[in-house]
Design an enzyme around this catalytic site. Structure first.
Site, PDB file in Angstrom:
ATOM      1  N   ARG A 104       0.884  -1.178   0.000  1.00 11.64           N
ATOM      2  CA  ARG A 104       0.000   0.000   0.000  1.00 11.64           C
ATOM      3  C   ARG A 104       0.916   1.222   0.000  1.00 11.64           C
ATOM      4  NH1 ARG A 104      -5.322   1.410   3.495  1.00 11.64           N
ATOM      5  NH2 ARG A 104      -6.126   0.055   1.862  1.00 11.64           N
ATOM      6  N   HIS A 131      -7.362   0.705  -6.433  1.00 12.34           N
ATOM      7  CA  HIS A 131      -7.567  -0.158  -5.247  1.00 12.34           C
ATOM      8  C   HIS A 131      -8.257  -1.441  -5.725  1.00 12.34           C
ATOM      9  CE1 HIS A 131      -7.821  -1.368  -1.231  1.00 12.34           C
ATOM     10  NE2 HIS A 131      -8.714  -0.541  -0.738  1.00 12.34           N
ATOM     11  N   GLN A 134     -10.173  -4.047  -3.430  1.00 12.40           N
ATOM     12  CA  GLN A 134     -11.485  -3.573  -2.990  1.00 12.40           C
ATOM     13  C   GLN A 134     -12.563  -3.970  -3.991  1.00 12.40           C
ATOM     14  OE1 GLN A 134     -12.146  -1.800   0.007  1.00 12.40           O
ATOM     15  NE2 GLN A 134     -14.136  -2.536  -0.614  1.00 12.40           N
ATOM     16  N   ASP A 219     -17.206   7.129  -1.599  1.00  9.46           N
ATOM     17  CA  ASP A 219     -15.993   7.041  -0.776  1.00  9.46           C
ATOM     18  C   ASP A 219     -15.792   8.414  -0.132  1.00  9.46           C
ATOM     19  OD1 ASP A 219     -13.577   6.217   0.328  1.00  9.46           O
ATOM     20  OD2 ASP A 219     -12.472   6.183  -1.566  1.00  9.46           O
ATOM     21  N   CYS A 259     -16.261   1.433   0.490  1.00  9.99           N
ATOM     22  CA  CYS A 259     -15.060   0.657   0.828  1.00  9.99           C
ATOM     23  C   CYS A 259     -14.701   0.771   2.302  1.00  9.99           C
ATOM     24  CB  CYS A 259     -13.895   1.083  -0.046  1.00  9.99           C
ATOM     25  SG  CYS A 259     -13.410   2.811   0.156  1.00  9.99           S
ATOM     26  N   ARG A 288     -13.248  -8.793   1.743  1.00  3.28           N
ATOM     27  CA  ARG A 288     -11.813  -8.543   1.501  1.00  3.28           C
ATOM     28  C   ARG A 288     -11.004  -9.760   1.956  1.00  3.28           C
ATOM     29  NH1 ARG A 288      -9.950  -3.316   1.388  1.00  3.28           N
ATOM     30  NH2 ARG A 288      -8.001  -4.333   0.829  1.00  3.28           N
TER      31      ARG A 288
HETATM   32  N1  NVA Z   1      -9.908   6.601  -1.347  1.00  2.00           N
HETATM   33  C1  NVA Z   1      -9.520   6.194  -0.011  1.00  2.00           C
HETATM   34  C2  NVA Z   1      -9.747   4.734   0.152  1.00  2.00           C
HETATM   35  C3  NVA Z   1      -9.380   4.180   1.502  1.00  2.00           C
HETATM   36  C4  NVA Z   1      -9.595   2.704   1.613  1.00  2.00           C
HETATM   37  C5  NVA Z   1      -8.079   6.560   0.234  1.00  2.00           C
HETATM   38  O1  NVA Z   1      -7.265   6.400  -0.667  1.00  2.00           O
HETATM   39  O2  NVA Z   1      -7.767   7.037   1.336  1.00  2.00           O
HETATM   40  N1   CP Z   2     -11.181  -0.258   2.390  1.00  4.07           N
HETATM   41  C1   CP Z   2      -9.922  -0.323   2.843  1.00  4.07           C
HETATM   42  O1   CP Z   2      -8.971  -0.584   2.098  1.00  4.07           O
HETATM   43  O2   CP Z   2      -9.782  -0.091   4.171  1.00  4.07           O
HETATM   44  P1   CP Z   2      -8.443   0.115   4.996  1.00  4.07           P
HETATM   45  O3   CP Z   2      -7.882   1.470   4.619  1.00  4.07           O
HETATM   46  O4   CP Z   2      -8.864   0.053   6.435  1.00  4.07           O
HETATM   47  O5   CP Z   2      -7.465  -0.968   4.634  1.00  4.07           O
END
Ligand code: NVA
Ligand code: CP
Length: 304
Positions: A104, A131, A134, A219, A259, A288
């Site tokens: 990540r 992502h 997801q 989101d 998500c 997930r």
């Molecule tokens: N769009 C959000 C998704 C988190 C799971 C982010 O990138 O923070």
């Molecule tokens: N939806 C998702 O990826 O959540 P986290 O940021 O908690 O991993």
């Protein structure tokens, strides 16, 4: 055989994506029956997190443990990656020691560079652009509640962010219509939209996007790394809340996904998020776990 990575949904063929989701549904049933097969015995997953996470970390780590394997949590604070060791060198070293890597990070180019230098499968656990894990969970959730998503209408209401861009990829691969409603200036990549063609429609009207939709999703307004924009985004997105009123334009059997984490009464009303007849966000989060277990099994099998 070359190493298979999962940096975007498009790294797998349509048939392979369906295979992973089918396997996930089978593995979920096995897990519920207390019969997880120990297919990861002796295998190690490295998880590199340059951003915070609850779902992604817990699902990958629990998933490996359930399958008899082990997961190592790595953060830039504790590794040489955070002290400037090149991503290429880190990839060459880490991938000689483990069997699969999940990352990540911020720039999507970082994960591409890691994968180019990795001897083992690399999985995108979220970048600024995509992502994909997801979306595997989201599609599984729709299938479990409503059947095939092919030919259905999905509405994305909100920022044209990483999750939105994975929805665009999903629309191309799973063959559904995607209506995106976002404020001006918050559109997803124009190149990606052009690739998707008329399967994806862009509008600035949430009501128009949601019209007849079988699935509505959103989101947070500000993603990780955009914290300093939170205040201005709150203003720009003030007409983009998903709530029961907006869903009156949708299909009668619409489901809502997010998500998570969610900001109640910002991008989604608290009452919709908690309306279990429509909101399937807890099943979505749980999926997930199952679908990433299936994905790891698939990528490791195909890379042998
Ligand atoms: N769009 C959000 C998704 C988190 C799971 C982010 O990138 O923070
Ligand atoms: N939806 C998702 O990826 O959540 P986290 O940021 O908690 O991993």
């Amino acid at each position: 055989m070359s190493v298979r990575h999962f940096l975007t949904l498009r790294d797998l063929s349509v048939a392979e994506l369906h295979d992973v989701i089918d396997l996930s549904i089978k593995m979920k049933a096995a897990h519920y029956a207390g019969r997880d097969e120990q297919v990861m015995a002796g295998k190690v997953l490295a998880m590199i997190f340059e951003k915070a996470s609850t779902r992604t970390r817990v699902s990958f780590e629990a998933g490996m443990a359930q399958l008899g394997g082990h997961a190592i949590f790595l953060s830039p604070n504790d590794t040489q990656l955070g002290r400037g060791e090149p991503v290429e060198d880190s990839a060459r070293v880490i991938s000689r020691m483990v069997d699969v890597v999940m990352i990540r990070t911020f720039g999507h180019d970082q994960i591409v560079r890691f994968a180019e230098n990795s001897k083992v499968p690399v999985i995108n656990g979220l970048t600024d652009d995509y992502h994909p894990c997801q979306l595997l969970a989201d599609i599984q959730t729709f299938i479990e509640h409503r059947g095939s998503i092919k030919g259905k209408t999905v509405a994305w209401v909100g920022d044209g962010n990483n999750v939105c861009q994975s929805w665009i990829n999903a629309a191309m691969l799973f063959d559904f219509r995607l209506n995106i409603a976002c404020p001006k200036g918050y559109e997803p990549s124009s190149a990606l939209l052009a690739e998707a063609g008329d399967r994806v429609r862009l509008t600035h009207s949430p009501a128009e996007a949601v019209k007849g939709a079988h699935l509505v999703t959103t989101d947070v307004y500000a993603s990780m790394g955009q914290e300093q924009e939170e205040e201005v985004r709150l203003k720009h997105f003030s007409d983009y809340q998903v709530n029961h009123g907006l869903l009156s334009h949708a299909a009668d059997d619409v489901i809502f996904l997010h998500c998570l984490p969610a900001h109640r009464d910002e991008e989604v009303s608290a009452s919709l998020l908690e309306d279990d007849a429509i909101s399937k966000v807890w099943d979505e989060a749980e999926n997930r776990l199952h679908v990433q277990k299936a994905l790891m099994v698939f990528l490791m099998r195909e890379s042998q």
